[in-house]
Design an enzyme around this catalytic site. Structure first.
Site, PDB file in Angstrom:
ATOM      1  N   ARG A 186      29.636  27.674  31.182  1.00 42.60           N
ATOM      2  CA  ARG A 186      29.891  28.730  32.178  1.00 42.60           C
ATOM      3  C   ARG A 186      28.902  29.885  32.059  1.00 42.60           C
ATOM      4  O   ARG A 186      28.459  30.230  30.956  1.00 42.60           O
ATOM      5  CB  ARG A 186      31.340  29.208  32.054  1.00 42.60           C
ATOM      6  CG  ARG A 186      32.285  28.071  32.421  1.00 42.60           C
ATOM      7  CD  ARG A 186      33.729  28.434  32.268  1.00 42.60           C
ATOM      8  NE  ARG A 186      34.149  29.442  33.223  1.00 42.60           N
ATOM      9  CZ  ARG A 186      35.361  29.995  33.199  1.00 42.60           C
ATOM     10  NH1 ARG A 186      36.239  29.644  32.267  1.00 42.60           N
ATOM     11  NH2 ARG A 186      35.677  30.888  34.110  1.00 42.60           N
TER      12      ARG A 186
ATOM     13  N   ASP B  19      42.151  31.553  41.666  1.00 38.90           N
ATOM     14  CA  ASP B  19      42.557  30.440  40.790  1.00 38.90           C
ATOM     15  C   ASP B  19      43.532  29.478  41.467  1.00 38.90           C
ATOM     16  O   ASP B  19      43.929  28.466  40.868  1.00 38.90           O
ATOM     17  CB  ASP B  19      43.207  30.982  39.509  1.00 38.90           C
ATOM     18  CG  ASP B  19      42.210  31.758  38.656  1.00 38.90           C
ATOM     19  OD1 ASP B  19      40.989  31.552  38.821  1.00 38.90           O
ATOM     20  OD2 ASP B  19      42.654  32.587  37.833  1.00 38.90           O
TER      21      ASP B  19
ATOM     22  N   ARG C 133      44.862  41.488  28.419  1.00 41.31           N
ATOM     23  CA  ARG C 133      44.575  42.926  28.395  1.00 41.31           C
ATOM     24  C   ARG C 133      45.584  43.679  27.523  1.00 41.31           C
ATOM     25  O   ARG C 133      45.228  44.673  26.880  1.00 41.31           O
ATOM     26  CB  ARG C 133      44.546  43.471  29.825  1.00 41.31           C
ATOM     27  CG  ARG C 133      43.276  43.001  30.601  1.00 41.31           C
ATOM     28  CD  ARG C 133      43.481  43.058  32.096  1.00 41.31           C
ATOM     29  NE  ARG C 133      42.271  42.809  32.887  1.00 41.31           N
ATOM     30  CZ  ARG C 133      41.805  41.584  33.208  1.00 41.31           C
ATOM     31  NH1 ARG C 133      42.422  40.488  32.795  1.00 41.31           N
ATOM     32  NH2 ARG C 133      40.726  41.449  33.960  1.00 41.31           N
TER      33      ARG C 133
ATOM     34  N   SER D  35      33.996  39.615  40.834  1.00 39.20           N
ATOM     35  CA  SER D  35      34.536  39.113  39.569  1.00 39.20           C
ATOM     36  C   SER D  35      35.238  40.227  38.801  1.00 39.20           C
ATOM     37  O   SER D  35      34.613  41.208  38.382  1.00 39.20           O
ATOM     38  CB  SER D  35      33.409  38.532  38.703  1.00 39.20           C
ATOM     39  OG  SER D  35      33.861  38.383  37.374  1.00 39.20           O
TER      40      SER D  35
END
Ligand SMILES: O=C(O)C1=C[C@@H](OP(=O)(O)O)[C@@H](O)[C@H](O)C1
Ligand SMILES: C=C(OP(=O)(O)O)C(=O)O
Length: 478
Positions: free
Chosen positions: A163, A360, A68, A208
């Protein structure tokens, strides 16, 4: 490097160099013929049992914040300086893409300097954007491009190409972008952004942060207010950082939802950004210290944003000794130094509500559970099946091969721990990492608490998020 870790090669070893060439073996630049296995041997490695982990270490910068910092710096007018940027392959894929769309991104000493093009100023990339292994780069950049009148083609490695991208294609199409994706909504895909794009109110159907961020980034250059409704909170780095860069963004809590609104046609101001240490990388050393007898380690400067700190809470519930030293703020994020000591862990039922705050970290939690006393049950983890690999099945297979007692369910793993006794380790066959850095590093940690060590088929994916993992592990373990 201490003598007892002779099995661990340093990251500048020929194995690690091979790792980088190996990825390119999928599409060799210099050869017209397809590579054979002989041309591209996988950098396999056996992680040997270890003595105590001691000392003070720092892990690299946070991957989410690094992506970011580059994207937002590239959209600000003027010079953004970033300290502590993660220089892993995923973040470098974001940097390459932002350069291809007009930003200048250079390293000066320890600092990265970014000259942005301004919101609305992205140029159409001349070549395909190769996102490598990185879901975050792909989905967030799809959001950025959706709000600009440019087109782009995205490709990725074999893992990323499986994905699901439908989850961002859907809201971004509502905003006016159009897509030509591979069957099943996967890469390679071509997209055309919209100008002007249309503001939407979008309720996230899946927890998400990548989908949330994609819509917010599309909203940056969309006239009016774009709204994302989050029924389950996910990491909030986009919200914090967009505000820090001067965007008008507000978050309201209503009836258990978070309602995030961003005003479009924003002007971002360049920043002096500091990236804290990545809690997802610290996780490997936290678990390593907890399961390795005699360990007592301090991991400095670890990001402890509450939307990321779930693993620490779960390990503490399991009896793990993890202390926060000197809590403070770095770059608008809470951080602390973590002191972690070897602990007798006990199995628990992990509350599925905590999953987004440690999404994660499950692979390495499964390793901790394999060494705990009693049963650890996890559930509500369907999302793990669409990460760099199917992390439920990959970890069930890998831990079983290393001698753990694991049952795979549709939405989680049930693990019967050894009560501190070492796992057998792998013998004739290495564990398969499926191009997934977190599987490789988690099973490396399992090797420390095994009799014979754990052999990993391919260590190259570690470069995506934690380039100095092998050398740091070698330096820390006795
Ligand atoms: O926004 C981000 O930076 C990320 C969000 C998460 O993905 P999802 O949004 O798919 O849960 C996480 O798994 C990934 O490593 C980084
Ligand atoms: C899921 C991950 O990353 P990404 O989605 O960016 O590939 C990860 O780092 O574990």
């Amino acid at each position: 490097m201490g003598p007892k870790v002779s099995g661990i090669k340093r990251s500048n070893s020929s194995a690690a160099r091979l790792a980088r060439t190996d990825k390119r073996c999928q599409r060799p630049a210099s050869s017209k013929s397809a590579p054979t296995l002989k041309d591209c041997p996988l950098p396999s490695h056996r992680f040997l049992p270890s003595g105590p982990l001691t000392g003070r270490i720092r892990v690299p910068g946070d991957k989410s914040i690094s992506h970011r910092s580059i994207m937002f710096g590239a959209l600000a007018v003027g010079e953004t300086c970033v300290a502590g940027l993660l220089e892993g392959e995923d973040v470098m894929a974001t940097a390459a893409a932002m350069r291809a769309m007009g930003a200048t991104i250079e390293k000066h000493g320890e600092e990265w300097r970014i000259h942005g093009v301004g919101v609305g100023g992205l140029l159409q990339p001349e070549n395909t954007l190769d996102m490598g292994n990185s879901g975050t780069s792909t989905r967030l950049l799809m959001g950025l491009i959706a709000g600009h009148g440019i087109s782009a083609t995205f490709t990725g490695d074999a893992s990323l190409s499986k994905r699901p991208m439908g989850r961002v294609i859907e809201p971004l199409s509502q905003m006016g972008a159009s897509f030509e994706a591979s069957p099943g909504g996967t890469l390679p895909l071509m997209m055309q952004g919209a100008h002007p794009s249309v503001p939407i109110e979008y309720r996230l159907p899946v927890a998400s942060a990548q989908v949330k961020s994609a819509v917010l980034l599309a909203g940056l250059n969309t006239p009016g207010i774009t709204t994302v409704i989050e029924p389950v909170p996910t990491r909030d780095h986009s919200e914090r950082m967009l505000r820090g860069f001067g965007a008008e963004l507000e978050v309201e809590e209503a009836g258990g939802d978070q309602i995030i609104r961003i005003r479009g046609e924003a002007e971002l101001q360049p920043q002096e950004a500091v990236v804290p240490g990545d809690p997802s990388s610290a996780a490997f050393f936290i678990v390593a210290a907890l399961i390795t007898e005699g360990s007592d380690i301090v991991i400095e400067n670890v990001g402890l944003n509450p939307t990321r700190a779930g693993l620490i809470e779960v390990l503490q519930q399991m009896g793990g000794h993890i202390e926060d030293l000197d809590p403070r703020e770095v770059g608008g994020e809470p951080v602390a130094d973590l002191r972690v000591k070897h602990s007798q862990l006990k199995g628990i039922d992990v509350d599925p509500a905590i999953a987004p705050a440690m999404i994660d970290e499950f692979p390495v939690l499964f390793v901790a559970a394999s060494l705990a006393k009693g049963t650890t049950t996890t559930s509500g983890l369907e999302e793990l099946r669409v990460k760099e690999s199917d992390r439920l099945s990959a970890m069930a297979d890998a831990l079983t091969l290393a001698g753990a007692n694991v049952t795979e369910r549709e939405d989680g793993l049930v693990i019967e721990g050894t009560d501190g006794a070492p796992l057998a380790g792998t013998s004739d066959k290495p564990v398969t990492t499926h191009l997934d850095h977190r599987i490789a590093m988690s099973m490396a940690i399992a090797g420390l608490a095994s009799k014979d060590g754990v052999e990993i088929d391919d260590t190259s994916p570690i470069q995506t998020s934690f380039p100095n993992f092998m050398s740091l592990l070698a330096d820390t373990s006795a």
